[in-house]
Design an enzyme around this catalytic site. Structure first.
Site, mmCIF file in Angstrom:
data_model
loop_
_atom_site.group_PDB
_atom_site.id
_atom_site.type_symbol
_atom_site.label_atom_id
_atom_site.label_comp_id
_atom_site.label_asym_id
_atom_site.label_seq_id
_atom_site.Cartn_x
_atom_site.Cartn_y
_atom_site.Cartn_z
ATOM 1 N N ASP A 1 0.736 -1.129 0.074
ATOM 2 C CA ASP A 1 -0.078 -0.031 0.166
ATOM 3 C C ASP A 1 0.912 1.370 -0.192
ATOM 4 O OD1 ASP A 1 -3.225 0.123 0.679
ATOM 5 O OD2 ASP A 1 -1.989 2.031 0.898
ATOM 6 N N ASP B 1 4.012 2.896 -3.822
ATOM 7 C CA ASP B 1 3.055 3.712 -4.769
ATOM 8 C C ASP B 1 3.025 3.301 -6.095
ATOM 9 O OD1 ASP B 1 1.814 5.499 -6.444
ATOM 10 O OD2 ASP B 1 3.028 7.262 -5.658
ATOM 11 N N TYR C 1 -12.958 8.394 -13.879
ATOM 12 C CA TYR C 1 -13.038 6.792 -13.214
ATOM 13 C C TYR C 1 -13.436 5.782 -14.161
ATOM 14 C CZ TYR C 1 -13.841 3.395 -9.788
ATOM 15 O OH TYR C 1 -13.770 2.183 -9.111
ATOM 16 N N LYS D 1 -11.438 2.605 -15.824
ATOM 17 C CA LYS D 1 -11.993 1.344 -15.526
ATOM 18 C C LYS D 1 -12.192 0.598 -16.882
ATOM 19 C CE LYS D 1 -11.139 1.086 -10.955
ATOM 20 N NZ LYS D 1 -10.019 0.321 -10.678
ATOM 21 N N THR E 1 -17.070 0.751 1.691
ATOM 22 C CA THR E 1 -15.863 0.803 2.043
ATOM 23 C C THR E 1 -15.508 2.147 2.124
ATOM 24 O OG1 THR E 1 -14.587 0.953 -0.080
ATOM 25 C CG2 THR E 1 -14.909 -1.262 0.824
#
Ligand SMILES: NC(=O)c1ccc[n+]([C@@H]2O[C@H](COP(=O)([O-])OP(=O)(O)OC[C@H]3O[C@@H](n4cnc5c(N)ncnc54)[C@H](O)[C@@H]3O)[C@@H](O)[C@H]2O)c1
Length: 268
Positions: A44, A70, A163, A167, A198
């Site tokens: 992460d 990263d 976004y 995707k 989340t």
């Protein structure tokens, strides 16, 4: 209370890496991989959170470690793979290129710096991490690369244009790499979750000005044909399936985990 998932040891002896695994869907997958008998590198950009997540999964450090990475930096992806191979003493068997950023807002008002960062992470970072991973995966005899796309890899959504674009790119990458690496024994698939509860989803509702985020999550669930949002555990189950021998003949798919949302227009 939900029953814990049955522990079938479907990934006994597998060496796995999950990016963006300090929290959310990635953390659920990392936790489940270890419950299924695998070892995991929790990668992460937030190294402290990655270490904390790994310690929670396995306080002994034998089966899980955290690594700072990263994914938008090619050298960091190479270092992640080198660290993972050193921890495992073997090649990586399963690499979940999961890390990604959300982005919501009116298209013509979007800040170019934000647009650049989301493309750098969601598209280039996914490519860089997959490149680094595949150099190791080709040495495994049970290799699987798993991307996280989104419901917005097959449908679009207003105020999610950037976004959605990133995707859709993941689906092309999944198909192309599935063909390129099938002869080398690596299966390549993607999981396409609908909204999942989340910090990622809650952050998006907050960004869009939601006054009551809990209600926004409930409304999102009610809009689903099944009446619920997929859970992080549903995501983890799907990742286990795609990584396991049960999916040995599956490559090049973008598996919808969407409570029926993409099936058509739904009104209760
Ligand atoms: N939660 C949802 O509703 C949902 C739905 C569809 C797809 N997804 C996809 O799942 C992925 C993450 O979702 P989540 O819900 O687990 O999010 P999350 O925000 O809960 O967790 C994402 C993790 O990725 C890490 N991260 C961010 N940028 C990174 C980078 N450059 N390198 C490495 N790590 C980085 C963050 O620190 C964080 O720990 C994204 O690819 C997202 O597009 C999420």
């Amino acid at each position: 209370m939900a029953r814990p998932p049955e522990r079938l040891m479907q990934l006994e002896g597998y060496n796995t890496v999950v990016t963006g695994a300090a929290r959310g869907l990635g953390a659920a997958a990392a936790k489940r991989f270890v419950a299924e008998g695998a070892r995991v590198v929790v990668a992460d950009i937030d190294g402290d959170a990655a270490n904390a997540c790994a310690r929670e999964i396995d306080p002994t450090g034998q089966r899980a470690i955290g690594v700072t990475c990263d994914i938008a930096e090619p050298a960091a992806c190479d270092a992640l793979v080198a660290r993972a191979e050193a921890f495992f003493g073997a090649p990586i068997d399963v690499f979940c290129a999961h890390a990604g950023l959300g982005f919501a807002g009116v298209f013509h008002e979007s800040d170019p710096a934000f647009i650049k960062r989301i493309v750098d992470v969601n598209v280039l970072g996914t490519i860089y991490s997959a490149q680094a991973a595949l150099r190791s995966l080709v040495k495994s005899r049970q290799a699987s690369l798993i991307f996280t796309s989104s419901l917005q890899s097959v449908t679009a959504r207003a105020q999610r244009s950037i976004y959605t674009t990133t995707k859709h790119a993941i689906v092309g990458l999944t198909k192309a790499l599935a063909l390129e690496y099938a002869p080398l024994g690596v299966r390549v698939n993607a999981i396409a979750p609908a909204s999942t509860d989340t910090p990622f989803l809650r952050g998006q509702f907050e960004f869009l000005g939601s006054k009551d985020v809990d209600q926004a999550v409930r409304d999102a669930a009610a809009s689903m044909p099944l009446g619920w949002l997929p859970t992080p555990e549903d995501f983890a189950n799907t990742a286990v399936f795609l990584a396991s021998p049960a999916a040995r003949s599956i490559t090049g798919i973008n598996l919808l985990l969407d409570s029926g949302a993409a099936a058509g227009i739904f009104r209760r």
